[in-house]
Design a protein around this motif. Structure first.
Motif, PDB file in Angstrom:
ATOM      1  N   PRO A 283      72.133 125.691 -14.811  1.00 53.69           N
ATOM      2  CA  PRO A 283      73.110 125.033 -13.938  1.00 53.69           C
ATOM      3  C   PRO A 283      74.514 125.564 -14.149  1.00 53.69           C
ATOM      4  O   PRO A 283      74.835 126.117 -15.206  1.00 53.69           O
ATOM      5  CB  PRO A 283      73.029 123.566 -14.383  1.00 53.69           C
ATOM      6  CG  PRO A 283      72.662 123.663 -15.837  1.00 53.69           C
ATOM      7  CD  PRO A 283      71.693 124.821 -15.911  1.00 53.69           C
ATOM      8  N   ILE A 284      75.347 125.405 -13.113  1.00 53.81           N
ATOM      9  CA  ILE A 284      76.783 125.626 -13.258  1.00 53.81           C
ATOM     10  C   ILE A 284      77.363 124.392 -13.937  1.00 53.81           C
ATOM     11  O   ILE A 284      77.065 123.264 -13.545  1.00 53.81           O
ATOM     12  CB  ILE A 284      77.447 125.855 -11.892  1.00 53.81           C
ATOM     13  CG1 ILE A 284      76.995 127.186 -11.291  1.00 53.81           C
ATOM     14  CG2 ILE A 284      78.966 125.793 -11.999  1.00 53.81           C
ATOM     15  CD1 ILE A 284      77.451 127.403  -9.863  1.00 53.81           C
ATOM     16  N   VAL A 285      78.183 124.581 -14.965  1.00 52.89           N
ATOM     17  CA  VAL A 285      78.781 123.461 -15.692  1.00 52.89           C
ATOM     18  C   VAL A 285      80.300 123.558 -15.620  1.00 52.89           C
ATOM     19  O   VAL A 285      80.880 124.557 -16.071  1.00 52.89           O
ATOM     20  CB  VAL A 285      78.327 123.435 -17.164  1.00 52.89           C
ATOM     21  CG1 VAL A 285      78.991 122.280 -17.902  1.00 52.89           C
ATOM     22  CG2 VAL A 285      76.814 123.338 -17.267  1.00 52.89           C
ATOM     23  N   VAL A 322      79.039 128.013 -18.000  1.00 52.12           N
ATOM     24  CA  VAL A 322      80.198 127.154 -18.200  1.00 52.12           C
ATOM     25  C   VAL A 322      81.461 127.745 -17.588  1.00 52.12           C
ATOM     26  O   VAL A 322      81.816 128.904 -17.850  1.00 52.12           O
ATOM     27  CB  VAL A 322      80.420 126.888 -19.700  1.00 52.12           C
ATOM     28  CG1 VAL A 322      81.697 126.082 -19.922  1.00 52.12           C
ATOM     29  CG2 VAL A 322      79.213 126.163 -20.294  1.00 52.12           C
ATOM     30  N   TYR A 323      82.142 126.912 -16.777  1.00 55.45           N
ATOM     31  CA  TYR A 323      83.453 127.245 -16.226  1.00 55.45           C
ATOM     32  C   TYR A 323      84.459 126.227 -16.761  1.00 55.45           C
ATOM     33  O   TYR A 323      84.320 125.021 -16.540  1.00 55.45           O
ATOM     34  CB  TYR A 323      83.430 127.201 -14.692  1.00 55.45           C
ATOM     35  CG  TYR A 323      82.621 128.309 -14.056  1.00 55.45           C
ATOM     36  CD1 TYR A 323      83.243 129.478 -13.602  1.00 55.45           C
ATOM     37  CD2 TYR A 323      81.243 128.199 -13.931  1.00 55.45           C
ATOM     38  CE1 TYR A 323      82.499 130.501 -13.030  1.00 55.45           C
ATOM     39  CE2 TYR A 323      80.481 129.217 -13.359  1.00 55.45           C
ATOM     40  CZ  TYR A 323      81.122 130.360 -12.916  1.00 55.45           C
ATOM     41  OH  TYR A 323      80.381 131.380 -12.345  1.00 55.45           O
ATOM     42  N   ILE A 324      85.474 126.710 -17.481  1.00 50.52           N
ATOM     43  CA  ILE A 324      86.481 125.835 -18.088  1.00 50.52           C
ATOM     44  C   ILE A 324      87.482 125.404 -17.023  1.00 50.52           C
ATOM     45  O   ILE A 324      88.092 126.251 -16.356  1.00 50.52           O
ATOM     46  CB  ILE A 324      87.220 126.572 -19.224  1.00 50.52           C
ATOM     47  CG1 ILE A 324      86.224 127.109 -20.251  1.00 50.52           C
ATOM     48  CG2 ILE A 324      88.228 125.642 -19.894  1.00 50.52           C
ATOM     49  CD1 ILE A 324      86.826 128.143 -21.197  1.00 50.52           C
ATOM     50  N   ASP A 325      87.668 124.111 -16.848  1.00 52.88           N
ATOM     51  CA  ASP A 325      88.606 123.628 -15.839  1.00 52.88           C
ATOM     52  C   ASP A 325      90.033 124.005 -16.226  1.00 52.88           C
ATOM     53  O   ASP A 325      90.452 123.816 -17.370  1.00 52.88           O
ATOM     54  CB  ASP A 325      88.496 122.118 -15.680  1.00 52.88           C
ATOM     55  CG  ASP A 325      89.298 121.622 -14.494  1.00 52.88           C
ATOM     56  OD1 ASP A 325      88.767 121.646 -13.365  1.00 52.88           O
ATOM     57  OD2 ASP A 325      90.468 121.240 -14.691  1.00 52.88           O
ATOM     58  N   ALA A 326      90.782 124.529 -15.260  1.00 49.59           N
ATOM     59  CA  ALA A 326      92.142 125.013 -15.526  1.00 49.59           C
ATOM     60  C   ALA A 326      93.161 124.441 -14.547  1.00 49.59           C
ATOM     61  O   ALA A 326      94.166 125.079 -14.257  1.00 49.59           O
ATOM     62  CB  ALA A 326      92.170 126.543 -15.486  1.00 49.59           C
ATOM     63  N   TYR A 348      81.638 132.334 -24.820  1.00 52.53           N
ATOM     64  CA  TYR A 348      80.499 131.617 -24.247  1.00 52.53           C
ATOM     65  C   TYR A 348      80.719 131.280 -22.772  1.00 52.53           C
ATOM     66  O   TYR A 348      79.811 131.449 -21.962  1.00 52.53           O
ATOM     67  CB  TYR A 348      80.223 130.346 -25.054  1.00 52.53           C
ATOM     68  CG  TYR A 348      79.793 130.645 -26.467  1.00 52.53           C
ATOM     69  CD1 TYR A 348      78.497 131.046 -26.753  1.00 52.53           C
ATOM     70  CD2 TYR A 348      80.703 130.580 -27.523  1.00 52.53           C
ATOM     71  CE1 TYR A 348      78.099 131.358 -28.043  1.00 52.53           C
ATOM     72  CE2 TYR A 348      80.318 130.882 -28.820  1.00 52.53           C
ATOM     73  CZ  TYR A 348      79.012 131.272 -29.079  1.00 52.53           C
ATOM     74  OH  TYR A 348      78.631 131.587 -30.354  1.00 52.53           O
ATOM     75  N   ALA A 349      81.883 130.774 -22.415  1.00 54.55           N
ATOM     76  CA  ALA A 349      82.126 130.428 -21.012  1.00 54.55           C
ATOM     77  C   ALA A 349      82.124 131.681 -20.143  1.00 54.55           C
ATOM     78  O   ALA A 349      82.553 132.756 -20.575  1.00 54.55           O
ATOM     79  CB  ALA A 349      83.467 129.711 -20.874  1.00 54.55           C
ATOM     80  N   VAL A 350      81.638 131.526 -18.900  1.00 52.72           N
ATOM     81  CA  VAL A 350      81.587 132.677 -17.993  1.00 52.72           C
ATOM     82  C   VAL A 350      82.837 132.776 -17.123  1.00 52.72           C
ATOM     83  O   VAL A 350      83.082 133.808 -16.520  1.00 52.72           O
ATOM     84  CB  VAL A 350      80.345 132.611 -17.080  1.00 52.72           C
ATOM     85  CG1 VAL A 350      79.073 132.664 -17.905  1.00 52.72           C
ATOM     86  CG2 VAL A 350      80.351 131.360 -16.207  1.00 52.72           C
ATOM     87  N   LYS A 379      87.441 137.779 -15.187  1.00 49.04           N
ATOM     88  CA  LYS A 379      86.577 136.611 -15.319  1.00 49.04           C
ATOM     89  C   LYS A 379      86.426 135.910 -13.971  1.00 49.04           C
ATOM     90  O   LYS A 379      87.353 135.834 -13.177  1.00 49.04           O
ATOM     91  CB  LYS A 379      87.134 135.628 -16.349  1.00 49.04           C
ATOM     92  CG  LYS A 379      87.111 136.158 -17.767  1.00 49.04           C
ATOM     93  CD  LYS A 379      85.684 136.450 -18.220  1.00 49.04           C
ATOM     94  CE  LYS A 379      85.654 137.026 -19.632  1.00 49.04           C
ATOM     95  NZ  LYS A 379      84.277 137.434 -20.010  1.00 49.04           N
ATOM     96  N   GLY A 380      85.230 135.370 -13.725  1.00 52.07           N
ATOM     97  CA  GLY A 380      84.957 134.694 -12.470  1.00 52.07           C
ATOM     98  C   GLY A 380      85.512 133.282 -12.443  1.00 52.07           C
ATOM     99  O   GLY A 380      85.868 132.707 -13.478  1.00 52.07           O
ATOM    100  N   TYR A 381      85.563 132.708 -11.255  1.00 53.96           N
ATOM    101  CA  TYR A 381      86.068 131.337 -11.119  1.00 53.96           C
ATOM    102  C   TYR A 381      85.394 130.651  -9.938  1.00 53.96           C
ATOM    103  O   TYR A 381      84.816 131.295  -9.061  1.00 53.96           O
ATOM    104  CB  TYR A 381      87.586 131.322 -10.946  1.00 53.96           C
ATOM    105  CG  TYR A 381      88.104 132.066  -9.739  1.00 53.96           C
ATOM    106  CD1 TYR A 381      88.338 131.405  -8.527  1.00 53.96           C
ATOM    107  CD2 TYR A 381      88.360 133.434  -9.798  1.00 53.96           C
ATOM    108  CE1 TYR A 381      88.810 132.094  -7.411  1.00 53.96           C
ATOM    109  CE2 TYR A 381      88.829 134.124  -8.695  1.00 53.96           C
ATOM    110  CZ  TYR A 381      89.054 133.451  -7.505  1.00 53.96           C
ATOM    111  OH  TYR A 381      89.514 134.137  -6.401  1.00 53.96           O
ATOM    112  N   VAL A 382      85.453 129.323  -9.949  1.00 51.16           N
ATOM    113  CA  VAL A 382      84.928 128.510  -8.857  1.00 51.16           C
ATOM    114  C   VAL A 382      86.049 127.604  -8.359  1.00 51.16           C
ATOM    115  O   VAL A 382      86.965 127.261  -9.108  1.00 51.16           O
ATOM    116  CB  VAL A 382      83.713 127.674  -9.299  1.00 51.16           C
ATOM    117  CG1 VAL A 382      82.561 128.577  -9.716  1.00 51.16           C
ATOM    118  CG2 VAL A 382      84.081 126.717 -10.431  1.00 51.16           C
ATOM    119  N   ILE A 383      85.971 127.214  -7.091  1.00 43.62           N
ATOM    120  CA  ILE A 383      86.998 126.376  -6.464  1.00 43.62           C
ATOM    121  C   ILE A 383      86.350 125.125  -5.901  1.00 43.62           C
ATOM    122  O   ILE A 383      85.333 125.200  -5.203  1.00 43.62           O
ATOM    123  CB  ILE A 383      87.726 127.124  -5.333  1.00 43.62           C
ATOM    124  CG1 ILE A 383      88.439 128.365  -5.874  1.00 43.62           C
ATOM    125  CG2 ILE A 383      88.729 126.212  -4.625  1.00 43.62           C
ATOM    126  CD1 ILE A 383      89.029 129.252  -4.775  1.00 43.62           C
TER     127      ILE A 383
END
Length: 456
Positions: A283-285, A322-326, A348-350, A379-383
Motif C-alpha cells: 500500500p501507499i502510506v 511511505v510518503y512523508i507528509d510535508a 526507507y521512505a520513497v 524523490k517522488g511525491y503525491v498530492i
C-alpha cells in the motif's frame, strides 16, 4: 485486472503479479486430482506476500488442508488471511476457514499470507491437499466415467448461473474503477451514498465511488488499528489494486487543535510496529499529516524526527511505500521543506506527500513539489486533490465554496509526481469550525457542496 466473487461464492481472486517476482508451482493428486498455484505477489527486503490457489480436480470436498515445505530454512509465514495457517519448522499447513472449505469438482479457493525470508526466497516444488500429493492432472479413472455425465450437465448449468449472479452482486458490494486505485467501501461517504436516493445519491456517488485513503490513528486500540490495516490492505490486494493509508498518531498531534491527540511518546514505536504488522501487499502510506510542517511549533512532540524515522522504517519493512507528509505550498518554503525532509531522510521512505487535507490547486502543488523533488535528487511525491477543485480561499477549517478536485490516479510520466490521491475524505469535517461538527464526523451538507461544485 482481477475478478472478485462475493463471500457467498467460492473465493476466486486473480493474483497481482509483479514483474520479476511472480513464480507459480502447479500440482495435483493421483487419488483425488488437485492443483495448487503458489505465487509470490510482491517481495521486499526480507519480506514477501504469497498467494495460494487450490483447485479441486477430483471428487467434491467439504474442507481442505494444503501443505508444503519451504525449500529455504529461513522462509516463514508471519500472518495469513482466508486460511488457518500453522507451521512446524519449514513445514506449512493451511486449512479452510468454513465458508471457503466446500469445493466442488473444478472449484477453487484462494488465500494469502505475509512471509519473511533471508538470503533467497525459492518457490516450493510440491504440495499436498488433504494429505494427498498433487500433480496437476486428473486421475486416469476419471475420464472413463466423466464423459457420459459432465457434457450433459456442466454446459447447461455454468452459463445459466454464473452470468446472472456475478454482474448483479459485484457493482453494489465493491465497485471498482478501471484504474489501479482501490475504492474503500468501509467509510462514511459510502454509507451515506447507500442510504441516499435521487439527486442526493447521484452527488454522493462522486465521492463514495472514488478511491479514498483509509485513516488509521489511536482512536482505536492498537489491535483494532492493526486489524483495520489488515482488512483494508488485504481487500485491495485481493482486488489487484493499490490502497492509500494514512498513519496519524504522532505524539503532540495537531498541536492540540481540532485533531489534537496522538499516542504517548513512550508508546509510539510500539503502536507503529503493531499497525505495521497488519500490512498486506504494497500500500501507499502517508506518514503523519502536519507532523513535519508543525515541527517545533508546540510542546509534547518528543523526538519527532526520531519518531518519523522509526515509523518510516517499520512501515517500509512491513511492505508499505511511505510518503512523508510535508505540508503544502502555502505553508513551508521550499528551503524549509527540503531541510526538514532531509532530517528524516529517505533510506526507507520513497518520497513525500503534499496538500493533505488542504485546498492548494494541483498546479500550484505540482510546481512546489517539483522544486522540492529536484533538491532531493528526484524523490517522488503525491498530492491530495480531494477538495482543491476551486483552490484555497485562505481558510483551512471547513471553508465554504470549495469543490472536489482531480480524480485520483497513479502517474507515470517524466515528472516527480507519483500519484494524485484523495487523502482527506471529502464530507468529513475538519473540526468544530464554520458550523461543522467535530473533526472526522460526517457532514452531508458540505459533502454535497463539494460534489455540486466539482468540475466533472
Amino acid at each position: 485486472m482481477s475478478a472478485r466473487r462475493t463471500v457467498s461464492a467460492l473465493l476466486s481472486v486473480a493474483a497481482l503479479s509483479v514483474a520479476g517476482l511472480t513464480a507459480v508451482a502447479s500440482t495435483a493428486s493421483a487419488a483425488e486430482g488437485c492443483r495448487v498455484d503458489y505465487t509470490v505477489q510482491s517481495q521486499w527486503n526480507t519480506g514477501f506476500q504469497g498467494d495460494v490457489k487450490i483447485t479441486n480436480l477430483g471428487s467434491p470436498l467439504s474442507s481442505w488442508t494444503v501443505a508444503w515445505t519451504f525449500p529455504s530454512g529461513s522462509q516463514k509465514v508471519q500472518q495469513a488471511w482466508n486460511a488457518n495457517v500453522t507451521s512446524s519448522g519449514s513445514r506449512i499447513s493451511a486449512s479452510s476457514v468454513g465458508w471457503n472449505g466446500s469445493l466442488g469438482t473444478g472449484a477453487s479457493a484462494q488465500f494469502g499470507f505475509i512471509g519473511e525470508y533471508s538470503g533467497s526466497n525459492p518457490v516450493p516444488s510440491s504440495f499436498t491437499v488433504n494429505g494427498v500429493a498433487c500433480t496437476g492432472t486428473v486421475p486416469t479413472q476419471e475420464p472413463t466415467q466423466e464423459p457420459t455425465q459432465e457434457p450433459t450437465q456442466e454446459p447447461t448449468q455454468e452459463p445459466t448461473q454464473e452470468p446472472t449472479e456475478e454482474p448483479t452482486q459485484e457493482p453494489t458490494q465493491d465497485p471498482q474503477p478501471s484504474g489501479d486505485l482501490y475504492v474503500d467501501v468501509e467509510n462514511q461517504s459510502y454509507a451515506a451514498w447507500q442510504a441516499a436516493s435521487g439527486s442526493t445519491k447521484d452527488l454522493l456517488a462522486k465521492i463514495a465511488l472514488t478511491p479514498q485513503s483509509v485513516w488509521i490513528g489511536n482512536w482505536n486500540s492498537p489491535s483494532v488499528s492493526q486489524q483495520q490495516m489488515r482488512d483494508a490492505t488485504s481487500r485491495a490486494s485481493q482486488a489487484g489494486k493499490t490502497v492509500s493509508v494514512v498513519i496519524y498518531a504522532i505524539p503532540g498531534r495537531d498541536c492540540g487543535s481540532h485533531s489534537g491527540g496522538g499516542v504517548g511518546e513512550s508508546e509510539y514505536a510500539q503502536w507503529v510496529d503493531t499497525v505495521a504488522r497488519g500490512i498486506v501487499g504494497r500500500p501507499i502510506v502517508i506518514l503523519e499529516p502536519d507532523a513535519l510542517a508543525q515541527l517545533g511549533d508546540c510542546n509534547g512532540q518528543g523526538d519527532r524526527v526520531g519518531f518519523l524515522k522509526y515509523a518510516a522504517k517499520s512501515l517500509t519493512q512491513a511492505g508499505g511505500r511511505v510518503y512523508i507528509d510535508a505540508g503544502h505550498s502555502g505553508w513551508l518554503s521550499v528551503d524549509t521543506a527540503v531541510n526538514r525532509l532531509n532530517q528524516i531522510g529517505f533510506e526507507y521512505a520513497v518520497g513525500f506527500a503534499l496538500n493533505t487535507s488542504n485546498y492548494q490547486t494541483t498546479s500550484a502543488s505540482q510546481q512546489y513539489g517539483e522544486q522540492i523533488s529536484q533538491r532531493l535528487g528526484g524523490k517522488g511525491y503525491v498530492i491530495d486533490t480531494s477538495r482543491n477543485g476551486n483552490g484555497s480561499n485562505g481558510e483551512w477549517c471547513n471553508p465554504r465554496g470549495r469543490a472536489l478536485g482531480d480524480k485520483p490516479r497513479l502517474v507515470n510520466d517524466s515528472t516527480g509526481l507519483d500519484a494524485l490521491l484523495w487523502v482527506k475524505l471529502p464530507g468529513e469535517s475538519d473540526g468544530s469550525c464554520n458550523g461543522g461538527p467535530a473533526a472526522g464526523q460526517w457532514w452531508q451538507e458540505i459533502a454535497l457542496e463539494l460534489a455540486r461544485n466539482a468540475k466533472w
